[in-house]
Design a protein around this motif. Structure first.
Motif, PDB file in Angstrom:
ATOM      1  N   HIS A 309       0.854  -1.199   0.000  1.00  0.00           N
ATOM      2  CA  HIS A 309       0.000   0.000   0.000  1.00  0.00           C
ATOM      3  C   HIS A 309       0.883   1.241   0.000  1.00  0.00           C
ATOM      4  N   ILE A 310       0.229   2.422  -0.125  1.00  0.00           N
ATOM      5  CA  ILE A 310       0.986   3.668  -0.039  1.00  0.00           C
ATOM      6  C   ILE A 310       0.515   4.454   1.177  1.00  0.00           C
ATOM      7  N   ILE A 311       1.403   5.340   1.604  1.00  0.00           N
ATOM      8  CA  ILE A 311       1.097   6.208   2.742  1.00  0.00           C
ATOM      9  C   ILE A 311       1.386   7.644   2.318  1.00  0.00           C
ATOM     10  N   ILE A 312       0.348   8.549   2.448  1.00  0.00           N
ATOM     11  CA  ILE A 312       0.611   9.967   2.146  1.00  0.00           C
ATOM     12  C   ILE A 312       0.764  10.711   3.464  1.00  0.00           C
ATOM     13  N   SER A 313       1.588  11.720   3.424  1.00  0.00           N
ATOM     14  CA  SER A 313       1.855  12.493   4.642  1.00  0.00           C
ATOM     15  C   SER A 313       1.986  13.978   4.305  1.00  0.00           C
ATOM     16  N   PRO A 314       1.614  14.828   5.241  1.00  0.00           N
ATOM     17  CA  PRO A 314       1.223  14.442   6.608  1.00  0.00           C
ATOM     18  C   PRO A 314      -0.157  13.813   6.642  1.00  0.00           C
ATOM     19  N   ASP A 315      -0.349  13.012   7.694  1.00  0.00           N
ATOM     20  CA  ASP A 315      -1.621  12.319   7.803  1.00  0.00           C
ATOM     21  C   ASP A 315      -2.734  13.274   8.207  1.00  0.00           C
ATOM     22  N   GLY A 316      -2.395  14.300   8.934  1.00  0.00           N
ATOM     23  CA  GLY A 316      -3.370  15.318   9.336  1.00  0.00           C
ATOM     24  C   GLY A 316      -2.697  16.679   9.367  1.00  0.00           C
ATOM     25  N   ALA A 317      -3.369  17.720   8.878  1.00  0.00           N
ATOM     26  CA  ALA A 317      -2.767  19.054   8.879  1.00  0.00           C
ATOM     27  C   ALA A 317      -3.860  20.121   8.955  1.00  0.00           C
ATOM     28  N   THR A 318      -3.525  21.316   9.427  1.00  0.00           N
ATOM     29  CA  THR A 318      -4.454  22.455   9.510  1.00  0.00           C
ATOM     30  C   THR A 318      -3.774  23.679   8.901  1.00  0.00           C
ATOM     31  N   ILE A 319      -4.470  24.309   7.914  1.00  0.00           N
ATOM     32  CA  ILE A 319      -3.902  25.523   7.297  1.00  0.00           C
ATOM     33  C   ILE A 319      -5.000  26.584   7.165  1.00  0.00           C
ATOM     34  N   GLN A 325      -0.349  23.457   1.205  1.00  0.00           N
ATOM     35  CA  GLN A 325       0.068  22.265   1.964  1.00  0.00           C
ATOM     36  C   GLN A 325       0.743  21.281   1.000  1.00  0.00           C
ATOM     37  N   VAL A 326       1.982  20.924   1.373  1.00  0.00           N
ATOM     38  CA  VAL A 326       2.739  19.980   0.549  1.00  0.00           C
ATOM     39  C   VAL A 326       2.478  18.557   1.054  1.00  0.00           C
ATOM     40  N   TYR A 327       2.266  17.627   0.121  1.00  0.00           N
ATOM     41  CA  TYR A 327       2.041  16.229   0.474  1.00  0.00           C
ATOM     42  C   TYR A 327       3.119  15.334  -0.148  1.00  0.00           C
ATOM     43  N   MET A 328       3.402  14.261   0.568  1.00  0.00           N
ATOM     44  CA  MET A 328       4.362  13.268   0.094  1.00  0.00           C
ATOM     45  C   MET A 328       3.660  11.914   0.041  1.00  0.00           C
ATOM     46  N   ALA A 329       4.184  11.014  -0.816  1.00  0.00           N
ATOM     47  CA  ALA A 329       3.618   9.660  -0.922  1.00  0.00           C
ATOM     48  C   ALA A 329       4.757   8.633  -0.863  1.00  0.00           C
ATOM     49  N   GLN A 330       4.521   7.588  -0.079  1.00  0.00           N
ATOM     50  CA  GLN A 330       5.548   6.537   0.138  1.00  0.00           C
ATOM     51  C   GLN A 330       4.879   5.182   0.000  1.00  0.00           C
ATOM     52  N   THR A 331       5.524   4.286  -0.753  1.00  0.00           N
ATOM     53  CA  THR A 331       5.007   2.915  -0.790  1.00  0.00           C
ATOM     54  C   THR A 331       5.450   2.195   0.489  1.00  0.00           C
ATOM     55  N   ALA A 332       4.689   1.175   0.920  1.00  0.00           N
ATOM     56  CA  ALA A 332       5.004   0.406   2.127  1.00  0.00           C
ATOM     57  C   ALA A 332       4.573  -1.040   1.927  1.00  0.00           C
ATOM     58  N   ASP A 333       5.239  -1.943   2.693  1.00  0.00           N
ATOM     59  CA  ASP A 333       4.831  -3.349   2.620  1.00  0.00           C
ATOM     60  C   ASP A 333       3.696  -3.579   3.602  1.00  0.00           C
ATOM     61  N   GLN A 334       3.325  -4.836   3.795  1.00  0.00           N
ATOM     62  CA  GLN A 334       2.170  -5.130   4.654  1.00  0.00           C
ATOM     63  C   GLN A 334       2.381  -4.766   6.112  1.00  0.00           C
ATOM     64  N   PHE A 335       3.677  -4.560   6.495  1.00  0.00           N
ATOM     65  CA  PHE A 335       3.964  -4.217   7.887  1.00  0.00           C
ATOM     66  C   PHE A 335       4.246  -2.731   8.058  1.00  0.00           C
ATOM     67  N   ASP A 336       3.868  -1.929   7.037  1.00  0.00           N
ATOM     68  CA  ASP A 336       4.113  -0.474   7.029  1.00  0.00           C
ATOM     69  C   ASP A 336       5.583  -0.128   6.965  1.00  0.00           C
ATOM     70  N   ASN A 337       6.415  -1.066   6.516  1.00  0.00           N
ATOM     71  CA  ASN A 337       7.809  -0.724   6.302  1.00  0.00           C
ATOM     72  C   ASN A 337       7.911   0.105   5.035  1.00  0.00           C
ATOM     73  N   PRO A 338       8.462   1.333   5.108  1.00  0.00           N
ATOM     74  CA  PRO A 338       8.547   2.192   3.912  1.00  0.00           C
ATOM     75  C   PRO A 338       9.459   1.578   2.856  1.00  0.00           C
ATOM     76  N   ILE A 339       9.039   1.754   1.588  1.00  0.00           N
ATOM     77  CA  ILE A 339       9.829   1.175   0.500  1.00  0.00           C
ATOM     78  C   ILE A 339      10.435   2.291  -0.352  1.00  0.00           C
ATOM     79  N   THR A 340       9.572   3.062  -1.039  1.00  0.00           N
ATOM     80  CA  THR A 340      10.082   4.080  -1.961  1.00  0.00           C
ATOM     81  C   THR A 340       9.198   5.326  -1.914  1.00  0.00           C
ATOM     82  N   ASP A 341       9.819   6.467  -2.115  1.00  0.00           N
ATOM     83  CA  ASP A 341       9.090   7.728  -2.256  1.00  0.00           C
ATOM     84  C   ASP A 341       8.494   7.770  -3.672  1.00  0.00           C
TER      85      ASP A 341
END
Length: 364
Positions: A309-319, A325-341
Motif C-alpha cells: 500500500h501507499i502512505i501519504i503524509s502528513p496524515d493530518g494538517a491544519t492551514i 500544503q505539501v504532500y508526500m507519498a511513500q510505498t510500504a509493505d504489509q507491515f508499514d515498512n517504507p519502501i520508496t518515495d
C-alpha cells in the motif's frame, strides 16, 4: 706291632693295619717297626657315582650373550669320575627366556636365574646373572589415555635392550611432542591439552622414537555460539537459528538449540516459534541466544517486503484558506515498512467541496 700310615693328601682312615680309602690317586703307604720302615704303593680310583657339579657355579653376562656350561661326575668323596657335559641336560628358569644349544645358553631376560644340570637322575644348580644389553628402543607411557581439554598429562620414557630388558628411565632426556593440530603446550614431559580429538604423542630419545595415543575430550562449558552470525531477510519471511556450546578452547560440547532461548530487539516486532523467527519491522536488529546463563548475539537485517500500500503524509494538517500544503507519498509493505518515495508518480486530490487547486503534490 707295626705302625701304618699313608700320604696325608690321601685322606681316609686307619684301623690298626686296615686302611679305608678316600681320595683317588697313587699314594705311598709306609709301615714302621722298631725303627725299620718299608713302603708300598696304593692306587685309589674313584668310587661309584654320587653327585654331579656344573660350572661355572656363578656367572654374570649381558643379555644376548652366550654362557657355556660343563658338568663333572663325582663319587661320595668328591673324586672326579668323568666329564659328563655331553650327556647332561641343561635348563634355566622359564622366566629367563633365551635358548639352549646343547650346553651353551644364549641369554634374553635380565635377572638372576638358576641354571640346572641333570645327569642320571642327579642334578646340580648354578647362579646366572643377566644384565640388560645396549639400548635398542624406548617406550613412552602411558600408551593410551583420556583427558579433558585444559588438563595436564605427564609422560615418562624408559629405554630397553632388544629383549625388552629395562635399562634406564630416560624421561629427562627425551623430547616429547604431539600432533600440531592438537595445540596445547609442553613443559618438559608434561602436556597441557587444548584441542579435542585423538592425537599421537611422540617421544624421541637419541633418534629412538616411540608413540602413544592421547584422546582429549571437550572441557567444561565456557560459551555458546548462535548461528548464522549475520543474515539478511525480507519482512514477513522466517529465519532459523541454531546454538552450539563450546569449552574455553572452542571444542564443541554439542548442539544446544533445543535448550536455548532466542529473542530479538523489541522494536523488531515479529514472533518466535522456538528457534524460528518470523520477521516484521525492517531494520538492523540484534538476535540473542541464552543458554545456562551464557549468551551470544547475531545480526539480522530485515528489508521491506513487496509493495502492499501507499502512505501519504502528513496524515493530518491544519492551514488557513489561501495557504498551501505539501504532500508526500511513500510505498510500504504489509507491515508499514517504507519502501520508496512515489510522490512524483502519485495523483493527489481533495473533496470537491474544498475547492482550491493542486500543483502536482502542493494543494492551495
Amino acid at each position: 706291632s707295626t705302625g701304618f700310615s699313608i700320604d696325608g693328601a690321601a685322606g681316609g682312615t686307619w684301623a690298626a693295619n686296615l686302611y679305608t680309602s678316600q681320595f683317588a690317586g697313587t699314594w705311598t703307604v709306609a709301615g714302621t717297626y722298631s725303627a725299620l720302615s718299608d713302603t708300598a704303593s696304593l692306587t685309589v680310583s674313584a668310587g661309584a657315582l654320587h653327585h654331579i657339579v656344573i660350572s661355572p657355579d656363578s656367572a654374570a653376562i649381558v643379555s644376548g650373550n652366550p654362557q657355556t656350561y660343563t658338568a663333572q661326575s663325582f663319587d661320595q668323596f668328591n673324586n672326579p669320575i668323568a666329564d659328563i657335559t655331553g650327556t647332561t641336560g641343561f635348563s634355566i628358569d622359564p622366566a629367563a627366556g633365551g635358548s639352549w644349544l646343547d650346553n651353551v645358553y644364549t641369554s634374553a631376560v635380565a635377572g638372576t636365574w638358576t641354571v640346572t644340570g641333570t645327569y642320571s637322575a642327579l642334578s646340580d644348580t648354578a647362579s646366572l646373572t643377566v644384565s640388560g644389553g645396549s639400548v635398542h628402543h624406548i617406550v613412552i607411557s602411558p600408551d593410551t589415555t583420556n583427558i579433558a581439554a585444559g588438563s595436564l598429562q605427564p609422560y615418562t620414557a624408559q629405554s630397553f635392550d632388544q629383549f625388552n630388558n629395562p635399562i634406564a628411565d630416560v624421561t629427562g632426556t627425551t623430547a616429547f611432542s604431539i600432533d600440531v593440530a592438537a595445540g596445547g603446550s609442553w613443559i618438559a614431559n608434561v602436556y597441557a591439552s587444548e584441542k579435542a580429538g585423538i592425537w599421537t604423542v611422540s617421544g624421541n630419545y637419541g633418534g629412538l622414537i616411540d608413540t602413544a595415543s592421547l584422546t582429549v575430550s571437550a572441557g567444561v562449558l565456557h560459551h555458546i555460539v548462535v548461528s548464522p552470525d549475520t543474515n539478511t531477510i525480507t519482512a514477513g519471511t522466517t529465519q532459523t537459528y541454531a546454538a552450539e556450546a563450546f569449552d574455553e578452547f572452542n571444542n564443541t560440547l554439542g548442539d544446544v538449540t533445543g535448550s536455548t532461548v532466542f529473542s530479538i530487539d523489541l522494536e523488531a516486532g515479529g514472533l518466535w516459534a522456538a528457534n524460528v523467527y518470523t520477521s516484521e519491522k525492517a531494520g538492523a536488529w540484534i538476535v540473542t541466544g541464552s543458554y545456562s546463563g551464557l549468551t551470544d548475539t547475531a545480526s539480522l537485517t530485515v528489508s521491506a517486503g513487496p509493495v502492499h500500500h501507499i502512505i501519504i503524509s502528513p496524515d493530518g494538517a491544519t492551514i488557513n484558506a489561501g495557504s498551501s500544503q505539501v504532500y508526500m507519498a511513500q510505498t510500504a509493505d504489509q507491515f508499514d515498512n517504507p519502501i520508496t518515495d512515489v510522490t512524483d508518480n502519485t495523483t493527489f486530490s481533495i473533496d470537491l467541496a474544498a475547492g482550491g487547486t493542486w500543483t502536482a503534490n502542493v494543494y492551495t
